[in-house]
Design an enzyme around this catalytic site. Structure first.
Site, PDB file in Angstrom:
ATOM      1  N   LYS A 176     -31.005 -11.161   9.024  1.00  0.00           N
ATOM      2  CA  LYS A 176     -31.631 -10.017   8.696  1.00  0.00           C
ATOM      3  C   LYS A 176     -32.936 -10.440   8.182  1.00  0.00           C
ATOM      4  O   LYS A 176     -33.963  -9.627   8.109  1.00  0.00           O
ATOM      5  CB  LYS A 176     -30.980  -9.129   7.828  1.00  0.00           C
ATOM      6  CG  LYS A 176     -29.691  -8.207   8.554  1.00  0.00           C
ATOM      7  CD  LYS A 176     -30.286  -7.112   9.171  1.00  0.00           C
ATOM      8  CE  LYS A 176     -29.493  -6.017   9.769  1.00  0.00           C
ATOM      9  NZ  LYS A 176     -30.081  -4.678  10.550  1.00  0.00           N
ATOM     10  N   SER A 437     -23.620 -13.388  13.440  1.00  0.00           N
ATOM     11  CA  SER A 437     -24.773 -12.825  12.875  1.00  0.00           C
ATOM     12  C   SER A 437     -24.608 -12.886  11.148  1.00  0.00           C
ATOM     13  O   SER A 437     -25.748 -12.564  10.490  1.00  0.00           O
ATOM     14  CB  SER A 437     -24.901 -11.560  13.005  1.00  0.00           C
ATOM     15  OG  SER A 437     -23.661 -10.554  12.869  1.00  0.00           O
TER      16      SER A 437
END
Length: 442
Positions: A176, A437
């Site tokens: 992110k 992720s």
């Protein structure tokens, strides 16, 4: 048996390296905007056209046009369309219809003199707009090029060559920070001086907090009350001013947007922003570069990439870049079955809001897909696979066996989707990449 030829959607000539087909081995040089394709021309499960209704990714789902909103469907006693998919089956959707709707919407907006006509990010509608922005995205002030690690256990279990794109190795243990920093780096000095605000379940919050500290601006981080303590404490350590508000992400986001308007702060969207999407797309840039190094002088090449989906920022960025540079590579999204907002939107042909979501994989528990992410994913993605909680848990265990790292549920959905897809379609002897992720697990 796997099909042995792959015809591209745009009529590109495909040649095998060193083959005797009689075609020019460098025929791609005569085609504008094209580059060499992979040496292997094998398709993945008949180009992903194996569907229960016999249709491919570009075909419309057999549910009719008058579907209404998700809420209306529940009132009528009808199930979500996503429930009709088999485990490992990418959703079918009418790509051309969705693109046509978007084109009509833009024309109407221009005729009405809408603000979009003066959009400062108008580059996003250019053919190569995202390609260029992804290549120049500012992410490496805070991010590192994460490893593309071969997963020996998963490779043996699936009978494929499996690589993990280790975004869980970033400083904030998630991808992110890429999109967050790229967005904030494109703010004006006055906007940075006033400060930024965001809403996040944790990973985006850490990215914004770290980016703010690097850029020297104040950051207000709004997080839902259900956010794991490990993520809240991590944001505080990075200098973010944490505000716990709302029972779910949607309530938290509404508060953050309202506060941004009242205090003149810049709202940093976790996924539905062009600069955020371009920043996340750098994951795709790295994958192609790393694969080109790993497979040099070898008769193998990348076949498919599996990407986790929440609001769609990472999938939109990766698929948009990959499909413009390597259209032969398949790009699949993966969502939890209990929070499949993007899958449902694609199958209905329009964005919809889920009545509720399963918060087990809190990092991808989103009720409504992003507008910009939906537009890009419907244009470039090859479909989205849904997975159950049990499959996500099994994937966490599989990755642990290969890496001795513990992924958070959202970080393991791509691995779960890859396994389900291989099992359903009998995929073997292919090169697959799953993006891990995040690893912010409490």
């Amino acid at each position: 048996a796997m099909a042995t030829s792959m015809a591209t959607a745009r009529g590109r000539v495909s040649c095998r390296r060193g083959g005797g087909s009689g075609r020019a081995p460098l025929g791609w040089r005569l085609q504008a905007g094209r580059r060499p394709s992979s040496a292997r021309a094998g398709s993945l499960a008949e180009d992903s056209k194996v569907r229960r209704d016999g249709r491919g990714t570009d075909s419309a789902p057999p549910h009719g046009d008058d579907v209404g909103t998700v809420g209306e469907q529940h009132k009528k006693g009808q199930d979500l369309l996503v429930s009709s998919l088999r485990r490992g089956e990418p959703c079918a959707f009418d790509r051309n219809l969705i693109i046509a709707k978007e084109h009509e919407r833009r024309i109407l907006a221009q005729e009405d003199g809408a603000a979009e006509a003066k959009d400062p990010m108008g580059w996003r509608h250019e053919v190569s707009g995202y390609l260029k922005q992804t290549l120049v995205a500012r992410v490496y002030d805070v991010a590192e090029e994460s490893d593309l690690q071969k997963a020996e256990w998963l490779s043996a279990q699936t009978k494929n060559t499996v690589f993990l794109k280790r975004e869980d190795q970033q400083r904030v243990f998630s991808f992110k920070l890429r999109g967050a920093f790229n967005k904030m780096a494109n703010l004006t000095s006055d906007e940075l001086k006033r400060g930024v605000i965001c809403s996040s379940a944790g990973n985006h919050a850490q990215g914004v907090a770290l980016s703010a500290s690097r850029l020297g601006c104040k950051a207000t981080i709004c997080m839902p009350l259900i956010t794991p303590d490990i993520k809240v404490e991590a944001v505080k350590k990075l200098g973010g001013n944490v505000v716990l508000v709302g029972e779910n992400y949607d309530e938290c986001q509404a508060y953050a947007i309202k506060t941004a308007q009242e205090q003149g702060l810049s709202y940093i969207h976790p996924f539905d922003d062009p600069y955020v999407i371009a920043g996340q797309g750098t994951v795709g840039v790295e994958i192609l570069r790393q694969c080109s190094i790993d497979f040099v002088n070898q008769d193998s090449d990348l076949d498919a990439i599996f990407v986790p989906v929440g609001g769609g920022g990472l999938l939109a960025g990766v698929s948009t870049y990959i499909k413009q540079v390597r259209p032969d590579v398949k790009v699949f999204g993966v969502e939890p079955l209990g929070a499949a907002c993007m899958t449902e939107a694609l199958m209905r042909g329009e964005i919809c809001t889920l009545p509720s979501v399963d918060a087990f994989a809190d990092g991808v528990a989103v009720k409504t897909a992003g507008t910009e992410t939906f537009r890009l994913i419907s244009s470039f993605c090859d479909g989205i696979i849904t997975v159950t909680t049990e499959e996500i848990c099994a994937a966490i265990k599989d990755v642990f066996k290969d890496t001795r790292s513990i992924l958070e549920p959202a970080g393991a959905v791509s691995v779960a989707g890859m396994k389900a897809y291989c099992k359903l379609h009998g995929v073997q002897d292919k090169v697959l990449v799953a993006v891990t992720s995040g690893a912010n697990m409490n």
